[in-house]
Write a protein that holds these residues in place. Structure first.
Motif, PDB file in Angstrom:
ATOM      1  N   PHE A   1       0.818  -1.296   0.163  1.00 30.16           N
ATOM      2  CA  PHE A   1       0.042   0.174   0.161  1.00 30.16           C
ATOM      3  C   PHE A   1       0.762   1.102   0.025  1.00 30.16           C
ATOM      4  CE2 PHE A   1      -2.423   3.531   1.876  1.00 30.16           C
ATOM      5  CZ  PHE A   1      -3.707   3.361   1.347  1.00 30.16           C
ATOM      6  N   PRO A   2       1.924   1.302   0.756  1.00 30.39           N
ATOM      7  CA  PRO A   2       2.613   2.521   0.759  1.00 30.39           C
ATOM      8  C   PRO A   2       3.327   2.877  -0.426  1.00 30.39           C
ATOM      9  CG  PRO A   2       2.999   1.360   2.910  1.00 30.39           C
ATOM     10  CD  PRO A   2       2.293   0.653   1.996  1.00 30.39           C
ATOM     11  N   ILE A   3       3.819   1.757  -1.122  1.00 29.89           N
ATOM     12  CA  ILE A   3       4.609   1.830  -2.303  1.00 29.89           C
ATOM     13  C   ILE A   3       3.639   2.528  -3.544  1.00 29.89           C
ATOM     14  CG2 ILE A   3       5.861   0.548  -4.115  1.00 29.89           C
ATOM     15  CD1 ILE A   3       6.812  -1.422  -1.846  1.00 29.89           C
ATOM     16  N   ILE A   4       2.456   1.824  -3.740  1.00 30.19           N
ATOM     17  CA  ILE A   4       1.452   2.287  -4.598  1.00 30.19           C
ATOM     18  C   ILE A   4       1.128   3.733  -4.412  1.00 30.19           C
ATOM     19  CG2 ILE A   4      -0.884   1.705  -5.707  1.00 30.19           C
ATOM     20  CD1 ILE A   4       1.556  -0.274  -6.205  1.00 30.19           C
ATOM     21  N   ALA A   5       0.763   4.088  -3.095  1.00 32.07           N
ATOM     22  CA  ALA A   5       0.417   5.546  -2.582  1.00 32.07           C
ATOM     23  C   ALA A   5       1.508   6.305  -3.083  1.00 32.07           C
ATOM     24  CB  ALA A   5       0.153   5.520  -1.204  1.00 32.07           C
ATOM     25  N   VAL A   6       2.722   6.161  -2.856  1.00 26.45           N
ATOM     26  CA  VAL A   6       3.856   7.171  -3.031  1.00 26.45           C
ATOM     27  C   VAL A   6       3.880   7.239  -4.603  1.00 26.45           C
ATOM     28  CG1 VAL A   6       6.333   7.251  -2.906  1.00 26.45           C
ATOM     29  CG2 VAL A   6       5.270   6.868  -1.033  1.00 26.45           C
ATOM     30  N   THR A   7       3.859   6.123  -5.506  1.00 29.37           N
ATOM     31  CA  THR A   7       3.952   6.155  -6.735  1.00 29.37           C
ATOM     32  C   THR A   7       2.680   7.033  -7.399  1.00 29.37           C
ATOM     33  OG1 THR A   7       4.927   3.900  -6.815  1.00 29.37           O
ATOM     34  CG2 THR A   7       3.872   4.511  -9.021  1.00 29.37           C
ATOM     35  N   LEU A   8       1.436   6.844  -6.884  1.00 28.20           N
ATOM     36  CA  LEU A   8       0.358   7.692  -7.344  1.00 28.20           C
ATOM     37  C   LEU A   8       0.721   9.049  -7.012  1.00 28.20           C
ATOM     38  CD1 LEU A   8      -2.571   8.088  -8.469  1.00 28.20           C
ATOM     39  CD2 LEU A   8      -3.222   7.265  -6.046  1.00 28.20           C
ATOM     40  N   ARG A   9       1.236   9.460  -5.831  1.00 32.73           N
ATOM     41  CA  ARG A   9       1.517  10.707  -5.460  1.00 32.73           C
ATOM     42  C   ARG A   9       2.639  11.500  -6.362  1.00 32.73           C
ATOM     43  NH1 ARG A   9       5.385  11.394  -0.698  1.00 32.73           N
ATOM     44  NH2 ARG A   9       6.923  11.018  -2.356  1.00 32.73           N
ATOM     45  N   ASN A  10       3.464  10.503  -6.833  1.00 27.47           N
ATOM     46  CA  ASN A  10       4.395  11.130  -7.763  1.00 27.47           C
ATOM     47  C   ASN A  10       4.028  11.232  -9.220  1.00 27.47           C
ATOM     48  OD1 ASN A  10       6.135  11.175  -5.924  1.00 27.47           O
ATOM     49  ND2 ASN A  10       7.144   9.072  -6.222  1.00 27.47           N
ATOM     50  N   ASN A  11       3.067  10.349  -9.717  1.00 27.35           N
ATOM     51  CA  ASN A  11       2.405  10.853 -10.964  1.00 27.35           C
ATOM     52  C   ASN A  11       1.614  11.947 -11.084  1.00 27.35           C
ATOM     53  OD1 ASN A  11       2.604   8.399 -12.916  1.00 27.35           O
ATOM     54  ND2 ASN A  11       2.849   7.206 -11.113  1.00 27.35           N
ATOM     55  N   TRP A  12       0.944  12.363  -9.914  1.00 32.19           N
ATOM     56  CA  TRP A  12       0.115  13.362  -9.769  1.00 32.19           C
ATOM     57  C   TRP A  12       1.274  14.357  -9.981  1.00 32.19           C
ATOM     58  CZ3 TRP A  12      -4.595  14.664 -10.725  1.00 32.19           C
ATOM     59  CH2 TRP A  12      -5.568  13.946 -10.485  1.00 32.19           C
ATOM     60  N   LYS A  13       2.257  14.586  -9.445  1.00 35.96           N
ATOM     61  CA  LYS A  13       3.167  15.647  -9.554  1.00 35.96           C
ATOM     62  C   LYS A  13       3.835  15.731 -10.882  1.00 35.96           C
ATOM     63  CE  LYS A  13       5.074  15.352  -4.847  1.00 35.96           C
ATOM     64  NZ  LYS A  13       6.350  15.180  -3.878  1.00 35.96           N
ATOM     65  N   THR A  14       4.050  14.571 -11.537  1.00 32.53           N
ATOM     66  CA  THR A  14       4.329  14.621 -12.901  1.00 32.53           C
ATOM     67  C   THR A  14       3.451  15.244 -13.908  1.00 32.53           C
ATOM     68  OG1 THR A  14       5.880  12.797 -12.343  1.00 32.53           O
ATOM     69  CG2 THR A  14       5.436  13.110 -14.644  1.00 32.53           C
ATOM     70  N   LEU A  15       2.209  14.961 -13.754  1.00 32.47           N
ATOM     71  CA  LEU A  15       1.211  15.354 -14.562  1.00 32.47           C
ATOM     72  C   LEU A  15       0.953  16.902 -14.426  1.00 32.47           C
ATOM     73  CD1 LEU A  15      -1.464  14.861 -16.449  1.00 32.47           C
ATOM     74  CD2 LEU A  15      -2.742  14.522 -14.204  1.00 32.47           C
ATOM     75  N   PHE A  16       1.138  17.489 -13.422  1.00 25.72           N
ATOM     76  CA  PHE A  16       1.116  18.980 -13.292  1.00 25.72           C
ATOM     77  C   PHE A  16       2.462  19.711 -13.294  1.00 25.72           C
ATOM     78  CE2 PHE A  16      -2.813  17.298 -11.270  1.00 25.72           C
ATOM     79  CZ  PHE A  16      -3.814  18.135 -12.033  1.00 25.72           C
ATOM     80  N   HIS A  17       3.303  19.039 -13.451  1.00 24.11           N
ATOM     81  CA  HIS A  17       4.857  19.721 -13.530  1.00 24.11           C
ATOM     82  C   HIS A  17       4.946  20.452 -14.752  1.00 24.11           C
ATOM     83  CE1 HIS A  17       8.883  19.977 -12.519  1.00 24.11           C
ATOM     84  NE2 HIS A  17       9.404  19.840 -13.869  1.00 24.11           N
ATOM     85  N   ARG A  18       5.673  21.691 -14.535  1.00 22.83           N
ATOM     86  CA  ARG A  18       5.885  22.571 -15.680  1.00 22.83           C
ATOM     87  C   ARG A  18       7.486  22.679 -15.699  1.00 22.83           C
ATOM     88  NH1 ARG A  18       2.074  20.965 -16.673  1.00 22.83           N
ATOM     89  NH2 ARG A  18      -0.146  22.032 -17.199  1.00 22.83           N
TER      90      ARG A  18
END
Length: 499
Positions: free
Chosen positions: A372-389
């Protein structure tokens, strides 16, 4: 890293391909397998077998698509490095003689070339997979901006579904085991007893209350990891894998023993098309591996017979899923099979040894809690990448509070509202799983073939090209994905209309 999805603890350098096969087998076979027996019993054994084999074939095809796209991405990166090297040499040519430049050229190319690509004879093949190029990076290389955003949207939806399944599975298993023990169900009550969420668990507490208490504890214990980085999980993943295979082996053996002793209660139907929707989603979810292939394939030293050995792996996985599901549906009656198959062995009439009973009943708690923590951190990082400029940074509050919060809250709310694991797995697999397993690989291989042809010409052949090289197969995969989407959506709408 945003594009990296899972398998962060299962990386090795220059490992033998047999080890890579074991990792791939372990990567594919996970939580989805525990929900497969009930889906088999609901849809009928013949329909389930045919659909399982066909979906395994489709998953293998798109896996070869991803491997081909990885090789093409490596070729592009290698070509860009050579172009940059040539530009540097051109800048230095004014101060060096022709002979000096030639010597320097050979020396610098040898120094900068990846170690794994050095061959004894001839020049290195540009399509050698030596750089780990994650799916997010491949999407950035081969898709336009809209395609990249759709890729990350699909990955995010899938990871949300993953977290919702995990958040529901742990409290549900704890509720089943502890409420049954509290109600003396471990031996005294008949196996046919059915429970509702409103039934009593401990004193005035209902079973649904116990489930939500466990969900709250689960969230409080594991939720904070979402706000930090999870590192050094290799040994934890190895322990989890060991426990998983012990549990699977014990369940298969116990089911075979019961069937051999004439205690098998299952009489599954030949076909029941009303259960195909959930079976489809469960099977797609159970074959999911495409998003983690870069971390798995790249470190393998010998990739000479990559496609052939991956095909062997899929045959082994099909055999395992068939063995697990068929022993289950002939050992237990269809209406007594639990959403989480391990819970069928938490009964005293099935397993007399208390230690084994509690190990199998609580098995999902241990394994899912580590993931669970690994998947959660991965999802959080993908959110960051999606909105990254490019060149921009996030404020501390957004980076450390907002992104972890939007990662954690939605799956916990879904788990609070329902613990129907079969439906959660089915919907996640049928929608987000279809995108990741079919649509994204098909578009990746289509665009990478076009780009490679433009960059290298028609005479260059990708050594890791998929055996399904005709454009027909790409169209077939996309047509199949679209048909599945329509079928599942129509089935859900018609089911809700009948209700």
């Amino acid at each position: 890293r945003g594009g990296q999805i899972t398998s962060s603890g299962l990386e090795c350098r220059l490992c033998r391909f047999q080890v890579g096969l074991v990792y791939m087998f372990n990567l594919i076979v996970g939580t989805g397998a525990l929900t497969m027996p009930k889906a088999f019993a609901t849809a009928g054994w013949l329909v389930s077998l045919v659909l399982l084999v066909f979906l395994g074939f489709m998953s293998f095809m798109t896996t070869t698509f991803v491997i081909e796209a990885m090789a093409a991405a490596n070729a592009q990166l290698r070509w860009k490095r050579m172009e940059n090297l040539k530009e540097e040499e051109d800048d230095d040519s004014s101060t060096a003689s022709d002979s000096d430049v030639l010597i320097q050229d050979n020396y610098e190319q040898a120094e900068k070339r990846p170690i794994l690509s050095v061959q004894k004879r001839g020049s290195p093949n540009p399509f050698e997979i030596t750089d780990r190029v994650e799916m997010g990076q491949m999407a950035s290389m081969f898709f336009n901006k809209v395609g990249v955003n759709l890729f990350y949207f699909c990955i995010i939806v899938y990871l949300y579904g993953d977290l919702a399944i995990y958040a529901a599975a742990v409290p549900f298993s704890l509720m089943q085991v502890t409420c049954s023990a509290a109600g003396n169900d471990s031996c005294g009550v008949e196996a046919d007893t059915k429970y509702n969420d409103t039934d009593r668990c401990w004193g005035p507490l209902r079973r649904v209350d116990a489930y939500r208490i466990y969900l709250a504890i689960f969230t409080l214990l594991l939720g904070p990891f979402t706000f930090f980085d999870v590192q050094k999980t290799k040994y934890l993943q190895i322990l989890t894998s060991l426990m998983r295979w012990i549990a699977f082996a014990v369940m298969i053996v116990l089911a075979l023993v019961r069937i051999g002793h004439g205690q098998g209660e299952g009489h599954p139907p030949l076909a029941d098309f009303s259960g195909v929707r959930n079976l489809f989603g469960v099977c797609v979810y159970s074959f999911m591996c495409q998003h983690s292939l870069p971390s798995l394939i790249t470190p393998v030293s010998s990739k000479r017979h990559l496609t052939r050995l991956v095909f062997l792996d899929y045959l082994l996985i099909l055999a395992f899923y068939g063995l697990l599901s068929f022993t289950a549906i002939f050992c237990f009656r269809g209406d007594s099979l639990m959403d989480m198959y391990t819970l069928n062995f938490a009964r005293c009439d099935v397993v007399r040894l208390a230690a084994v009973r509690f190990f199998l009943g609580l098995f999902p708690v241990f394994t899912i809690s580590t993931n669970f923590p690994i998947i959660a951190v991965t999802l959080r990082n993908n959110w960051k990448t999606l909105f990254h400029r490019e060149g921009g940074t996030y404020p501390w509050v957004v980076d450390r509070v907002v992104f972890p919060t939007i990662t954690l809250v939605p799956p916990v709310l879904v788990a609070f509202c329902t613990h129907d694991l079969e439906s959660l797995v089915g919907i996640t697999g049928a929608y987000a799983g279809t995108g990741i397993q079919y649509v994204i690989p098909a578009f990746l291989v289509y665009h990478c073939r076009r780009d490679i042809q433009l960059a290298f010409g028609c005479g260059v052949s990708n050594k890791h090209r998929s055996p399904f090289r005709h454009t027909f197969w790409v169209g077939f995969v996309l047509l199949w994905a679209f048909s599945c989407f329509i079928f599942v959506t129509a089935n859900i709408v018609l089911s809700e209309t009948k209700l």
